[in-house]
Motif scaffolding. Structure first.
Motif, PDB file in Angstrom:
ATOM      1  N   THR A 161     -15.686  17.525  11.569  1.00  0.00           N
ATOM      2  CA  THR A 161     -15.323  16.170  11.198  1.00  0.00           C
ATOM      3  C   THR A 161     -13.839  16.093  10.868  1.00  0.00           C
ATOM      4  OG1 THR A 161     -15.813  16.534   8.878  1.00  0.00           O
ATOM      5  CG2 THR A 161     -17.596  15.684  10.235  1.00  0.00           C
ATOM      6  N   VAL A 162     -13.328  14.892  10.909  1.00  0.00           N
ATOM      7  CA  VAL A 162     -11.960  14.614  10.508  1.00  0.00           C
ATOM      8  C   VAL A 162     -12.064  13.707   9.297  1.00  0.00           C
ATOM      9  CG1 VAL A 162      -9.805  13.497  11.185  1.00  0.00           C
ATOM     10  CG2 VAL A 162     -11.101  14.816  12.858  1.00  0.00           C
ATOM     11  N   ARG A 163     -11.394  14.078   8.218  1.00  0.00           N
ATOM     12  CA  ARG A 163     -11.435  13.242   7.024  1.00  0.00           C
ATOM     13  C   ARG A 163     -10.049  13.196   6.403  1.00  0.00           C
ATOM     14  NH1 ARG A 163     -11.552  16.543   2.599  1.00  0.00           N
ATOM     15  NH2 ARG A 163     -12.029  18.681   3.114  1.00  0.00           N
ATOM     16  N   GLN A 164      -9.778  12.103   5.713  1.00  0.00           N
ATOM     17  CA  GLN A 164      -8.484  11.921   5.052  1.00  0.00           C
ATOM     18  C   GLN A 164      -8.551  12.472   3.631  1.00  0.00           C
ATOM     19  OE1 GLN A 164      -5.642  10.661   6.554  1.00  0.00           O
ATOM     20  NE2 GLN A 164      -6.964  10.927   8.328  1.00  0.00           N
ATOM     21  N   VAL A 165      -7.512  13.170   3.240  1.00  0.00           N
ATOM     22  CA  VAL A 165      -7.364  13.664   1.874  1.00  0.00           C
ATOM     23  C   VAL A 165      -6.373  12.728   1.189  1.00  0.00           C
ATOM     24  CG1 VAL A 165      -6.598  15.600   0.454  1.00  0.00           C
ATOM     25  CG2 VAL A 165      -7.786  16.029   2.622  1.00  0.00           C
ATOM     26  N   THR A 166      -6.770  12.170   0.054  1.00  0.00           N
ATOM     27  CA  THR A 166      -5.927  11.151  -0.591  1.00  0.00           C
ATOM     28  C   THR A 166      -5.591  11.484  -2.044  1.00  0.00           C
ATOM     29  OG1 THR A 166      -7.884   9.884  -1.210  1.00  0.00           O
ATOM     30  CG2 THR A 166      -6.831   9.314   0.892  1.00  0.00           C
ATOM     31  N   ARG A 167      -5.865  12.695  -2.486  1.00  0.00           N
ATOM     32  CA  ARG A 167      -5.620  13.050  -3.890  1.00  0.00           C
ATOM     33  C   ARG A 167      -4.142  12.957  -4.271  1.00  0.00           C
ATOM     34  NH1 ARG A 167      -9.687  16.217  -6.591  1.00  0.00           N
ATOM     35  NH2 ARG A 167      -8.241  15.966  -8.305  1.00  0.00           N
ATOM     36  N   HIS A 168      -3.235  12.992  -3.302  1.00  0.00           N
ATOM     37  CA  HIS A 168      -1.802  12.935  -3.586  1.00  0.00           C
ATOM     38  C   HIS A 168      -1.303  11.503  -3.736  1.00  0.00           C
ATOM     39  CE1 HIS A 168      -2.138  12.333   0.696  1.00  0.00           C
ATOM     40  NE2 HIS A 168      -0.879  11.918   0.749  1.00  0.00           N
ATOM     41  N   HIS A 169      -2.108  10.511  -3.399  1.00  0.00           N
ATOM     42  CA  HIS A 169      -1.669   9.113  -3.485  1.00  0.00           C
ATOM     43  C   HIS A 169      -1.615   8.651  -4.938  1.00  0.00           C
ATOM     44  CE1 HIS A 169      -3.140   8.052   0.848  1.00  0.00           C
ATOM     45  NE2 HIS A 169      -2.202   8.966   0.820  1.00  0.00           N
ATOM     46  N   ILE A 170      -0.551   7.960  -5.291  1.00  0.00           N
ATOM     47  CA  ILE A 170      -0.424   7.364  -6.616  1.00  0.00           C
ATOM     48  C   ILE A 170      -0.952   5.940  -6.531  1.00  0.00           C
ATOM     49  CG2 ILE A 170       1.169   6.671  -8.437  1.00  0.00           C
ATOM     50  CD1 ILE A 170       3.001   8.945  -7.430  1.00  0.00           C
ATOM     51  N   GLU A 171      -0.251   5.121  -5.810  1.00  0.00           N
ATOM     52  CA  GLU A 171      -0.635   3.754  -5.494  1.00  0.00           C
ATOM     53  C   GLU A 171      -0.112   3.492  -4.090  1.00  0.00           C
ATOM     54  OE1 GLU A 171       1.069   1.056  -8.314  1.00  0.00           O
ATOM     55  OE2 GLU A 171       0.223   2.114 -10.001  1.00  0.00           O
ATOM     56  N   PRO A 172      -0.718   2.559  -3.366  1.00  0.00           N
ATOM     57  CA  PRO A 172      -0.203   2.285  -2.013  1.00  0.00           C
ATOM     58  C   PRO A 172       1.298   1.968  -2.031  1.00  0.00           C
ATOM     59  CG  PRO A 172      -2.274   1.148  -2.381  1.00  0.00           C
ATOM     60  CD  PRO A 172      -1.872   1.754  -3.701  1.00  0.00           C
ATOM     61  N   GLY A 173       2.034   2.664  -1.189  1.00  0.00           N
ATOM     62  CA  GLY A 173       3.464   2.407  -1.052  1.00  0.00           C
ATOM     63  C   GLY A 173       4.349   3.018  -2.112  1.00  0.00           C
TER      64      GLY A 173
END
Length: 164
Positions: free
Chosen positions: A45-57
């Motif tokens: 599978t391909v999945r996105q890792v988002t733990r590094h995101h603070i807030e969009p932008g």
């Protein structure tokens, strides 16, 4: 050797959502290791890792991390691709299996943490030193030590004869 992604998230647009959901549902059931519950276990599978995101932008520089490839016996994926915009920044191939059994075939968690620790050490010696960096540096040191303890315990168990 450069890791070339076999499937990028954009490729999913070529398939209807219903088809993707069916394939994922089948892979959860038919392709999991014996005894593994169906919850969340996916193959290739391909999945996105988002733990590094603070807030969009904000502050994550639009960096996208994609985990991909089959899940190993430990329930982990070993291939990651880091992109920003249209460009690939790096590929990370983690070690698969014990190096004593499978040879060195990827980077360890400890090695990546050591890179982060080295960067924070240097930032702390320069004009960007601050308490946030210091806390992160100490936490990374603890993480490396915990992972090293895990290896030491595993080696100890392998060298200690079992009484069964």
């Amino acid at each position: 050797m450069s890791l070339v992604p076999t499937c990028r998230p954009a490729d999913k647009r070529a398939f209807p959502d219903a088809m993707i959901q069916q394939v994922l549902a089948e892979s959860r059931t038919a392709m999991r290791p014996p005894g593994e519950p169906t919850r969340g276990f996916l193959m290739n599978t391909v999945r996105q890792v988002t733990r590094h995101h603070i807030e969009p932008g904000r502050a994550d520089m639009n960096i996208q991390i994609t985990a991909q490839g089959p899940y190993g016996p430990g329930g982990d994926q070993s291939q990651y691709v880091v992109t920003s915009g249209a460009g690939v920044l790096c590929h990370v191939q983690f070690q698969q299996g014990n190096p004593a059994d499978h040879g060195v075939n990827g980077v360890s968690l400890e090695a990546l943490l050591a890179i982060c620790l080295d960067r924070l050490d240097h930032l702390q010696r320069g004009p960007y030193a601050n308490s946030y960096n210091e806390h992160a540096r100490l936490d990374i040191e603890r993480a490396i030590e915990s992972l090293n303890d895990r290896v030491r315990e595993r080696e100890w168990r392998r060298s200690t004869p079992s009484e069964t």
